[in-house]
Design a protein around this motif. Structure first.
Motif, PDB file in Angstrom:
ATOM      1  N   TYR A 138       0.860  -1.183   0.000  1.00  0.00           N
ATOM      2  CA  TYR A 138       0.000   0.000   0.000  1.00  0.00           C
ATOM      3  C   TYR A 138       0.900   1.238   0.000  1.00  0.00           C
ATOM      4  N   GLU A 139       0.692   2.145  -0.974  1.00  0.00           N
ATOM      5  CA  GLU A 139       1.595   3.284  -1.151  1.00  0.00           C
ATOM      6  C   GLU A 139       0.892   4.643  -1.139  1.00  0.00           C
ATOM      7  N   GLU A 140      -0.423   4.679  -0.987  1.00  0.00           N
ATOM      8  CA  GLU A 140      -1.139   5.949  -1.082  1.00  0.00           C
ATOM      9  C   GLU A 140      -0.803   6.855   0.101  1.00  0.00           C
ATOM     10  N   ILE A 141      -0.666   8.155  -0.182  1.00  0.00           N
ATOM     11  CA  ILE A 141      -0.329   9.137   0.847  1.00  0.00           C
ATOM     12  C   ILE A 141      -1.603   9.678   1.484  1.00  0.00           C
ATOM     13  N   ASP A 142      -1.591   9.820   2.808  1.00  0.00           N
ATOM     14  CA  ASP A 142      -2.719  10.427   3.531  1.00  0.00           C
ATOM     15  C   ASP A 142      -2.204  10.893   4.885  1.00  0.00           C
ATOM     16  N   HIS A 143      -2.429  12.147   5.216  1.00  0.00           N
ATOM     17  CA  HIS A 143      -1.948  12.694   6.487  1.00  0.00           C
ATOM     18  C   HIS A 143      -2.917  12.447   7.638  1.00  0.00           C
ATOM     19  N   ASP A 144      -4.056  11.835   7.370  1.00  0.00           N
ATOM     20  CA  ASP A 144      -4.993  11.446   8.418  1.00  0.00           C
ATOM     21  C   ASP A 144      -4.749   9.966   8.712  1.00  0.00           C
ATOM     22  N   SER A 145      -4.168   9.665   9.869  1.00  0.00           N
ATOM     23  CA  SER A 145      -3.746   8.297  10.160  1.00  0.00           C
ATOM     24  C   SER A 145      -4.918   7.331  10.245  1.00  0.00           C
ATOM     25  N   GLY A 202       5.952   4.305   3.067  1.00  0.00           N
ATOM     26  CA  GLY A 202       5.858   5.722   3.405  1.00  0.00           C
ATOM     27  C   GLY A 202       5.008   5.960   4.631  1.00  0.00           C
ATOM     28  N   MET A 203       5.438   6.914   5.442  1.00  0.00           N
ATOM     29  CA  MET A 203       4.739   7.243   6.682  1.00  0.00           C
ATOM     30  C   MET A 203       4.696   8.752   6.802  1.00  0.00           C
ATOM     31  N   GLN A 204       3.484   9.331   6.780  1.00  0.00           N
ATOM     32  CA  GLN A 204       3.347  10.783   6.748  1.00  0.00           C
ATOM     33  C   GLN A 204       3.206  11.412   8.143  1.00  0.00           C
ATOM     34  N   ASN A 205       2.501  10.755   9.058  1.00  0.00           N
ATOM     35  CA  ASN A 205       2.222  11.330  10.378  1.00  0.00           C
ATOM     36  C   ASN A 205       2.899  10.520  11.472  1.00  0.00           C
ATOM     37  N   THR A 209      10.627  16.161   5.598  1.00  0.00           N
ATOM     38  CA  THR A 209       9.805  16.800   4.578  1.00  0.00           C
ATOM     39  C   THR A 209       8.358  16.818   5.060  1.00  0.00           C
ATOM     40  N   ALA A 210       7.505  17.500   4.298  1.00  0.00           N
ATOM     41  CA  ALA A 210       6.096  17.604   4.671  1.00  0.00           C
ATOM     42  C   ALA A 210       5.386  16.252   4.575  1.00  0.00           C
ATOM     43  N   ASP A 211       5.925  15.330   3.800  1.00  0.00           N
ATOM     44  CA  ASP A 211       5.285  14.030   3.623  1.00  0.00           C
ATOM     45  C   ASP A 211       6.005  12.918   4.379  1.00  0.00           C
ATOM     46  N   THR A 212       6.791  13.279   5.390  1.00  0.00           N
ATOM     47  CA  THR A 212       7.526  12.291   6.167  1.00  0.00           C
ATOM     48  C   THR A 212       7.302  12.527   7.651  1.00  0.00           C
ATOM     49  N   ALA A 213       7.002  11.475   8.387  1.00  0.00           N
ATOM     50  CA  ALA A 213       6.768  11.585   9.823  1.00  0.00           C
ATOM     51  C   ALA A 213       8.008  12.126  10.523  1.00  0.00           C
ATOM     52  N   ASP A 214       7.778  13.014  11.480  1.00  0.00           N
ATOM     53  CA  ASP A 214       8.870  13.655  12.208  1.00  0.00           C
ATOM     54  C   ASP A 214       9.488  12.668  13.205  1.00  0.00           C
ATOM     55  N   PRO A 215      10.788  12.377  13.112  1.00  0.00           N
ATOM     56  CA  PRO A 215      11.384  11.365  13.995  1.00  0.00           C
ATOM     57  C   PRO A 215      11.399  11.776  15.459  1.00  0.00           C
ATOM     58  N   ASP A 216      11.547  13.069  15.746  1.00  0.00           N
ATOM     59  CA  ASP A 216      11.579  13.516  17.140  1.00  0.00           C
ATOM     60  C   ASP A 216      10.234  13.291  17.810  1.00  0.00           C
ATOM     61  N   ARG A 217       9.152  13.648  17.111  1.00  0.00           N
ATOM     62  CA  ARG A 217       7.827  13.433  17.699  1.00  0.00           C
ATOM     63  C   ARG A 217       7.508  11.937  17.790  1.00  0.00           C
ATOM     64  N   MET A 218       7.984  11.167  16.824  1.00  0.00           N
ATOM     65  CA  MET A 218       7.774   9.719  16.899  1.00  0.00           C
ATOM     66  C   MET A 218       8.443   9.122  18.126  1.00  0.00           C
TER      67      MET A 218
END
Length: 344
Positions: free
Chosen positions: A108-115, A188-191, A218-227
């Protein structure tokens, strides 16, 4: 009489004659995703020093004993081999669970910022795979009833998604004839909350779940610090940092690919030069392969004789020449191929 050059003649001149190296199938350093189910690909998979293969195996064994999901987060830069590693993990999962050819890896590769919404779409992708495997007529109505199409007027409830995940897993193993087994690869992981969401949705499901993450901000990559501030997903998934390669890793890559294509011939690379040049640059695996293929092609282009390797010793690729050509490529104008840029 035409003043132009025959296009076929231009193409022939521009084509490297890899047979001079005893390579009947062309460039041995072509980069592509590897599938361990294929015998030819299995020989190309090498154990790079920075990949925690023991921890990956322990995670698979632990998940099987607990009857829960075997979950992984693979982080890395572009061309580090995350997808090939994901397919290797899927192959190990299949062997550990003694699954046959009925095991399928759903990608599954579709982008979506709503988890929550993305998790819902992932479940629909699993449902669609089951409908295709089982035949639309036999399973379509029941699967669509439990995992319906459409988003609905409100956001999905996470516990509803959890129930759907459990239903799908139970359905594929107990209702379908023959039973089916699926793994899940989410590219890919956005949030930064996405893995927390998956940890709840698949909490009671015996399934392979692999998520990849681009190691960029980037805007389409989950932030590692918050993760890293989140504990739930770390209790559920094993984080794996897919490394850049050391000089020894590129040495291993060069020898492995060569031996696979020309086992009876000496590898032409002076491997001390490979280790020194790429140990200083730490390329991802895809870029290392690109470099090796480019250097091999350059050496062929410089060769003017009719002799073949190893009789033609000028086809040897010496250490000083490797460093010199790489430096020349790195200092090329900015419009030159982006693959020739030093990894930082």
């Amino acid at each position: 009489m035409s003043g132009g050059v025959d296009p076929r003649a231009r193409e022939a001149r521009g084509r490297a004659d890899y047979k001079r190296y005893g390579l009947t199938r062309g460039d041995p350093y072509r980069h592509r995703d590897l599938d361990p189910r294929q015998e030819r690909d299995r020989a190309l998979l090498v154990d790079f020093a920075g990949v925690p293969f023991d921890e990956i195996e322990e995670q698979l064994v632990r998940a099987r004993a607990a009857g829960g999901a075997a979950a992984f987060l693979l982080s890395g830069r572009e061309a580090t081999g995350r997808t090939s590693l994901a397919r290797l993990i899927a192959h190990q999962y299949r062997e550990l669970h003694e699954l046959g050819d009925d095991f399928r890896l759903v990608v599954y590769e579709e982008i979506d910022h709503d988890s929550l919404r993305r998790a819902q779409e992932v479940l629909k992708a699993i449902r669609n795979e089951l409908m295709e495997l089982g035949g639309w007529g036999e399973h379509r109505d029941r699967l669509l009833e439990v995992v319906p199409n459409g988003v609905g007027p409100t956001r999905p409830e996470i516990l509803d998604l959890q129930a759907q995940a459990g239903f799908l897993t139970n359905y594929m193993r107990k209702r379908m004839k023959p039973p089916r087994a699926l793994g899940l690869l989410i590219e890919g992981m956005q949030n930064d909350d996405f893995l927390d969401t998956l940890a709840v949705v698949f909490a009671r499901v015996d399934l392979l779940v692999i998520v990849t993450r681009d190691d960029y901000r980037t805007a389409d990559t989950a932030d590692p610090d918050r993760m890293n501030e989140r504990d739930r997903w770390r209790r559920w998934a094993l984080p794996v940092q897919v490394p850049l390669l050391s000089g020894d890793d590129v040495d291993l890559l060069a020898r492995n690919r060569w031996q696979h294509e020309a086992p009876d011939l000496e590898c032409p690379f002076e491997l001390s030069g490979v280790r020194d040049t790429f140990g200083a640059r730490r390329p991802p695996v895809g870029r290392a392969l690109h470099w090796l293929g480019w250097l091999l092609r350059c050496r062929l282009d410089e060769h003017e004789g009719d002799d073949c390797w190893p009789a033609a010793r000028e086809l040897r690729i010496p250490a000083q020449w490797i460093e010199k050509r790489v430096r020349q490529a790195e200092s090329a104008p900015t419009h030159a191929e982006r693959g020739f840029r030093r990894a930082r």
